[in-house]
Scaffold this active site. Structure first.
Site, PDB file in Angstrom:
ATOM      1  N   GLY A  53       0.424  -6.363   5.810  1.00 36.25           N
ATOM      2  CA  GLY A  53       0.326  -4.948   5.504  1.00 36.25           C
ATOM      3  C   GLY A  53       1.450  -4.119   6.087  1.00 36.25           C
ATOM      4  N   ARG A 108       0.832  -1.207   0.000  1.00 32.77           N
ATOM      5  CA  ARG A 108       0.000   0.000   0.000  1.00 32.77           C
ATOM      6  C   ARG A 108       0.865   1.255   0.000  1.00 32.77           C
ATOM      7  NH1 ARG A 108      -5.159   0.116   1.013  1.00 32.77           N
ATOM      8  NH2 ARG A 108      -5.055  -1.846   2.188  1.00 32.77           N
ATOM      9  N   GLY A 141      -3.371  -5.969  10.857  1.00 32.74           N
ATOM     10  CA  GLY A 141      -2.674  -6.101  12.131  1.00 32.74           C
ATOM     11  C   GLY A 141      -1.919  -7.405  12.292  1.00 32.74           C
ATOM     12  N   THR A 170      -8.109  -3.350  -2.206  1.00 35.05           N
ATOM     13  CA  THR A 170      -9.012  -2.227  -1.954  1.00 35.05           C
ATOM     14  C   THR A 170      -9.795  -1.897  -3.227  1.00 35.05           C
ATOM     15  OG1 THR A 170      -7.277  -1.395  -0.464  1.00 35.05           O
ATOM     16  CG2 THR A 170      -9.204  -0.020  -0.729  1.00 35.05           C
ATOM     17  N   GLU A 183      -0.091  -7.827  -3.687  1.00 37.41           N
ATOM     18  CA  GLU A 183      -1.272  -6.969  -3.871  1.00 37.41           C
ATOM     19  C   GLU A 183      -0.861  -5.505  -3.851  1.00 37.41           C
ATOM     20  OE1 GLU A 183      -4.716  -5.334  -0.842  1.00 37.41           O
ATOM     21  OE2 GLU A 183      -4.055  -7.410  -0.628  1.00 37.41           O
ATOM     22  N   LYS A 193     -11.370 -13.106   3.404  1.00 40.51           N
ATOM     23  CA  LYS A 193     -10.363 -12.286   4.071  1.00 40.51           C
ATOM     24  C   LYS A 193     -10.991 -11.691   5.328  1.00 40.51           C
ATOM     25  CE  LYS A 193      -8.674  -7.563   3.448  1.00 40.51           C
ATOM     26  NZ  LYS A 193      -8.485  -6.471   2.469  1.00 40.51           N
TER      27      LYS A 193
END
Length: 206
Positions: free
Chosen positions: A179, A17, A159, A69, A40, A129
């Site tokens: 993430g 991200r 998390g 997303t 991703e 997910k």
């Protein structure tokens, strides 16, 4: 259209991200070198589609590249035109899931409740997910697993750290999305590789 064989890969999805097109190739290389080959690129990253295209061309079959997303049909269609096979959502949107599956994408659909999980499966999602997983904990995973079809792949996302990954796997998750503990915008690719290796060490612990 055929969907991807994600089971041929280590079930850890790297979430880049905030990555930019100019940076993405170095981080893809770092992840592949560490052993993570499901990647991703979220749509709220700068020029996400260009990053997907560059990552796809650079990986050349060494990794499966997708987008996360994903919230609307236009982004589904744009993603499908790149040849990508993986799409990840943060929520449960049955019409969007059906649209993506029809386009040949493997969908990892975000959910929180049992009702959302079954709605996603009913729409054709191939992977569930659980998000945000860390807020719910491994006990919630066990409760959810008790009612889901036994063959349903369940990924913990949100998390997840090298320290708690084993808890989620032990509770019944098939894998996890990685993430902020894996990648933060602007970090060096060497840091991405080091963090990826920490997750892989955790995944491999018995």
């Amino acid at each position: 259209m055929t969907t991807m064989d994600w089971k041929a890969h280590l079930p850890l999805i790297a979430i880049l991200r905030g990555v930019t097109p100019d940076e993405v190739e170095a981080h893809v290389d770092a992840l592949i070198a560490a052993g993570i080959t499901l990647i991703e690129i979220p749509t709220n990253s700068p020029h996400w589609l260009r990053s997907v295209e560059r990552a796809q061309g650079h990986a050349r079959g060494r990794a499966i590249i997708g987008a996360g997303t994903v919230l609307n049909a236009a982004d589904v269609d744009a993603l499908a035109t790149t040849g990508a096979k993986l799409m990840v959502t943060p929520n449960t949107d049955p019409p969007l899931i059906r649209h993506a599956v029809a386009a040949g994408l493997t969908v990892a659909a975000g959910f929180l409740t049992p009702s959302e999980a079954f709605a996603a499966l009913g729409a054709g999602a191939q992977i569930l997910k659980l998000f945000p997983a860390a807020n719910m904990g491994s006990a919630y995973v066990r409760a959810i697993k008790a009612v889901l079809p036994s063959t349903t792949p369940l990924f913990a996302v949100g998390g997840v750290t090298p320290e708690n990954l084993r808890d989620f796997l032990g509770a019944g998750c098939s894998g996890a999305g990685l993430g902020g503990d894996l990648y933060k915008p602007g970090q060096l690719s060497t840091a991405t590789r080091s963090r990826a290796e920490a997750f892989i060490r955790s995944y491999g612990k018995k």
